[in-house]
Design a protein around this motif. Sequence first.
Motif, PDB file in Angstrom:
ATOM      1  N   GLU A   1       7.712  11.245   3.619  1.00 45.35           N
ATOM      2  CA  GLU A   1       7.305  10.135   4.338  1.00 45.35           C
ATOM      3  C   GLU A   1       7.674  10.289   5.907  1.00 45.35           C
ATOM      4  OE1 GLU A   1       7.842   5.866   2.513  1.00 45.35           O
ATOM      5  OE2 GLU A   1       9.340   7.244   1.256  1.00 45.35           O
TER       6      GLU A   1
ATOM      7  N   ILE B   1       1.262   4.198  -3.055  1.00 41.98           N
ATOM      8  CA  ILE B   1       1.156   5.616  -2.851  1.00 41.98           C
ATOM      9  C   ILE B   1       2.628   6.400  -3.403  1.00 41.98           C
ATOM     10  CG2 ILE B   1       0.674   7.590  -1.602  1.00 41.98           C
ATOM     11  CD1 ILE B   1      -1.170   5.356   0.108  1.00 41.98           C
TER      12      ILE B   1
ATOM     13  N   HIS C   1       0.721  -0.987   0.060  1.00 45.98           N
ATOM     14  CA  HIS C   1      -0.107   0.020  -0.028  1.00 45.98           C
ATOM     15  C   HIS C   1       0.929   1.095   0.103  1.00 45.98           C
ATOM     16  CE1 HIS C   1      -3.950  -2.107   1.887  1.00 45.98           C
ATOM     17  NE2 HIS C   1      -3.383  -2.770   0.721  1.00 45.98           N
ATOM     18  N   GLN C   2       1.810   1.293   0.862  1.00 41.14           N
ATOM     19  CA  GLN C   2       2.913   2.403   0.946  1.00 41.14           C
ATOM     20  C   GLN C   2       3.537   2.775  -0.405  1.00 41.14           C
ATOM     21  OE1 GLN C   2       5.771   2.079   4.225  1.00 41.14           O
ATOM     22  NE2 GLN C   2       6.750   3.694   3.341  1.00 41.14           N
TER      23      GLN C   2
ATOM     24  N   PHE D   1      -7.353   6.393  -1.256  1.00 41.85           N
ATOM     25  CA  PHE D   1      -6.467   6.740  -2.692  1.00 41.85           C
ATOM     26  C   PHE D   1      -6.738   5.522  -3.598  1.00 41.85           C
ATOM     27  CE2 PHE D   1      -2.546   5.115  -4.520  1.00 41.85           C
ATOM     28  CZ  PHE D   1      -1.871   6.428  -5.008  1.00 41.85           C
ATOM     29  N   PHE D   2      -6.914   4.449  -3.590  1.00 43.91           N
ATOM     30  CA  PHE D   2      -7.062   3.315  -4.258  1.00 43.91           C
ATOM     31  C   PHE D   2      -8.218   3.569  -5.391  1.00 43.91           C
ATOM     32  CE2 PHE D   2      -8.851  -0.709  -5.743  1.00 43.91           C
ATOM     33  CZ  PHE D   2      -7.881  -1.142  -6.735  1.00 43.91           C
TER      34      PHE D   2
ATOM     35  N   PRO E   1      -1.049   3.380   5.643  1.00 49.15           N
ATOM     36  CA  PRO E   1      -0.836   4.915   5.105  1.00 49.15           C
ATOM     37  C   PRO E   1      -1.927   5.751   5.590  1.00 49.15           C
ATOM     38  CG  PRO E   1      -0.944   3.565   3.431  1.00 49.15           C
ATOM     39  CD  PRO E   1      -1.129   2.688   4.378  1.00 49.15           C
ATOM     40  N   GLN E   2      -1.878   6.739   6.064  1.00 53.68           N
ATOM     41  CA  GLN E   2      -2.495   8.180   5.947  1.00 53.68           C
ATOM     42  C   GLN E   2      -2.136   9.124   5.297  1.00 53.68           C
ATOM     43  OE1 GLN E   2      -5.908   7.676   7.490  1.00 53.68           O
ATOM     44  NE2 GLN E   2      -5.595   5.570   8.279  1.00 53.68           N
ATOM     45  N   ILE E   3      -2.874   9.952   4.492  1.00 58.83           N
ATOM     46  CA  ILE E   3      -2.657  10.819   3.681  1.00 58.83           C
ATOM     47  C   ILE E   3      -2.997  12.256   3.859  1.00 58.83           C
ATOM     48  CG2 ILE E   3      -2.308  11.287   1.089  1.00 58.83           C
ATOM     49  CD1 ILE E   3      -3.076   8.457   0.538  1.00 58.83           C
TER      50      ILE E   3
ATOM     51  N   ASP F   1      -7.224   7.466   3.526  1.00 61.63           N
ATOM     52  CA  ASP F   1      -6.367   6.539   3.646  1.00 61.63           C
ATOM     53  C   ASP F   1      -6.070   5.627   2.427  1.00 61.63           C
ATOM     54  OD1 ASP F   1      -8.867   5.064   3.264  1.00 61.63           O
ATOM     55  OD2 ASP F   1      -8.942   4.238   5.286  1.00 61.63           O
ATOM     56  N   TYR F   2      -5.572   4.484   2.542  1.00 61.00           N
ATOM     57  CA  TYR F   2      -5.040   3.666   1.264  1.00 61.00           C
ATOM     58  C   TYR F   2      -6.229   3.195   0.435  1.00 61.00           C
ATOM     59  CZ  TYR F   2      -3.735   0.194  -2.118  1.00 61.00           C
ATOM     60  OH  TYR F   2      -3.356  -0.234  -3.293  1.00 61.00           O
ATOM     61  N   GLU F   3      -7.376   2.875   1.109  1.00 68.69           N
ATOM     62  CA  GLU F   3      -8.794   2.825   0.166  1.00 68.69           C
ATOM     63  C   GLU F   3      -9.021   4.022  -0.365  1.00 68.69           C
ATOM     64  OE1 GLU F   3      -8.161   1.661   3.333  1.00 68.69           O
ATOM     65  OE2 GLU F   3      -7.582  -0.550   2.788  1.00 68.69           O
TER      66      GLU F   3
END
Length: 97
Positions: A28, A15, A11-12, A74-75, A59-61, A70-72
Amino acid sequence: MLWKIYFVKKHQQAIVGFLEANRINFEEVDITMLEDQRLWMYRNIPEEKRPEKGNPLPPQIFNGDDYCGDYEDFFLSKEMNTVFSFLRLPPVKEIES
Protein backbone atom coordinates in the motif's frame (compact mmCIF):
# COMPACT_ATOMS: atom_id res chain seq x y z
CA MET A 1 -18.75 24.16 13.22
CA LEU A 2 -18.68 20.53 12.14
CA TRP A 3 -15.84 19.51 9.86
CA LYS A 4 -16.58 16.90 7.22
CA ILE A 5 -13.99 14.69 5.58
CA TYR A 6 -14.95 12.81 2.44
CA PHE A 7 -13.01 9.76 1.33
CA VAL A 8 -13.58 6.34 -0.18
CA LYS A 9 -12.06 3.96 2.32
CA LYS A 10 -14.54 1.24 1.36
CA HIS A 11 -12.99 1.01 -2.13
CA GLN A 12 -9.52 0.59 -0.69
CA GLN A 13 -10.77 -1.99 1.80
CA ALA A 14 -12.45 -4.04 -0.94
CA ILE A 15 -9.23 -4.27 -2.94
CA VAL A 16 -7.00 -4.96 0.08
CA GLY A 17 -9.47 -7.55 1.40
CA PHE A 18 -9.44 -9.42 -1.92
CA LEU A 19 -5.64 -9.38 -2.12
CA GLU A 20 -5.25 -10.56 1.48
CA ALA A 21 -7.89 -13.30 1.11
CA ASN A 22 -6.07 -14.61 -1.97
CA ARG A 23 -2.63 -14.26 -0.37
CA ILE A 24 -1.42 -11.91 -3.06
CA ASN A 25 1.60 -9.87 -2.00
CA PHE A 26 1.07 -6.14 -2.33
CA GLU A 27 2.29 -2.83 -1.03
CA GLU A 28 0.00 0.00 0.00
CA VAL A 29 1.42 3.38 -1.00
CA ASP A 30 0.10 6.44 0.82
CA ILE A 31 0.50 9.13 -1.83
CA THR A 32 -0.32 11.85 0.68
CA MET A 33 2.97 11.18 2.43
CA LEU A 34 5.19 10.34 -0.53
CA GLU A 35 5.34 13.11 -3.16
CA ASP A 36 7.56 11.12 -5.54
CA GLN A 37 5.14 8.16 -5.43
CA ARG A 38 2.15 10.41 -6.09
CA LEU A 39 3.87 11.93 -9.12
CA TRP A 40 4.91 8.47 -10.34
CA MET A 41 1.28 7.29 -10.09
CA TYR A 42 0.01 10.32 -12.04
CA ARG A 43 2.63 9.87 -14.78
CA ASN A 44 1.94 6.15 -15.19
CA ILE A 45 -1.83 6.21 -15.55
CA PRO A 46 -2.73 5.96 -19.25
CA GLU A 47 -4.10 9.10 -20.85
CA GLU A 48 -7.51 7.50 -21.52
CA LYS A 49 -7.95 6.78 -17.79
CA ARG A 50 -7.23 10.35 -16.67
CA PRO A 51 -10.08 12.69 -15.81
CA GLU A 52 -10.69 15.72 -18.02
CA LYS A 53 -9.84 17.99 -15.09
CA GLY A 54 -7.67 17.37 -12.08
CA ASN A 55 -5.74 14.27 -11.17
CA PRO A 56 -6.87 10.65 -10.99
CA LEU A 57 -7.94 9.63 -7.52
CA PRO A 58 -6.81 6.52 -5.66
CA PRO A 59 -7.16 3.68 -5.50
CA GLN A 60 -5.15 3.05 -8.65
CA ILE A 61 -3.78 -0.47 -9.12
CA PHE A 62 -0.43 -1.39 -10.64
CA ASN A 63 1.34 -4.72 -11.04
CA GLY A 64 4.90 -3.47 -10.78
CA ASP A 65 5.05 -0.72 -13.42
CA ASP A 66 2.08 -2.18 -15.36
CA TYR A 67 -1.15 -0.22 -14.89
CA CYS A 68 -4.12 -2.48 -14.15
CA GLY A 69 -6.86 0.06 -13.50
CA ASP A 70 -8.87 1.91 -10.90
CA TYR A 71 -11.54 0.79 -8.44
CA GLU A 72 -14.29 0.69 -11.06
CA ASP A 73 -12.14 -1.58 -13.25
CA PHE A 74 -11.42 -3.81 -10.23
CA PHE A 75 -15.11 -3.98 -9.33
CA LEU A 76 -16.11 -4.93 -12.88
CA SER A 77 -13.43 -7.62 -13.00
CA LYS A 78 -14.81 -9.08 -9.73
CA GLU A 79 -18.31 -9.09 -11.18
CA MET A 80 -17.06 -10.88 -14.31
CA ASN A 81 -14.82 -13.24 -12.29
CA THR A 82 -11.70 -12.03 -14.12
CA VAL A 83 -9.79 -10.40 -11.27
CA PHE A 84 -6.65 -12.47 -11.72
CA SER A 85 -6.34 -11.50 -15.39
CA PHE A 86 -7.14 -7.88 -14.42
CA LEU A 87 -4.24 -8.01 -11.94
CA ARG A 88 -2.03 -9.62 -14.62
CA LEU A 89 -1.70 -12.78 -12.52
CA PRO A 90 -1.91 -16.40 -13.65
CA PRO A 91 -5.34 -17.94 -13.07
CA VAL A 92 -5.95 -19.83 -9.86
CA LYS A 93 -5.89 -23.57 -10.44
CA GLU A 94 -9.19 -25.16 -9.65
CA ILE A 95 -9.10 -27.74 -6.89
CA GLU A 96 -9.94 -31.17 -8.21
CA SER A 97 -12.65 -32.95 -6.29
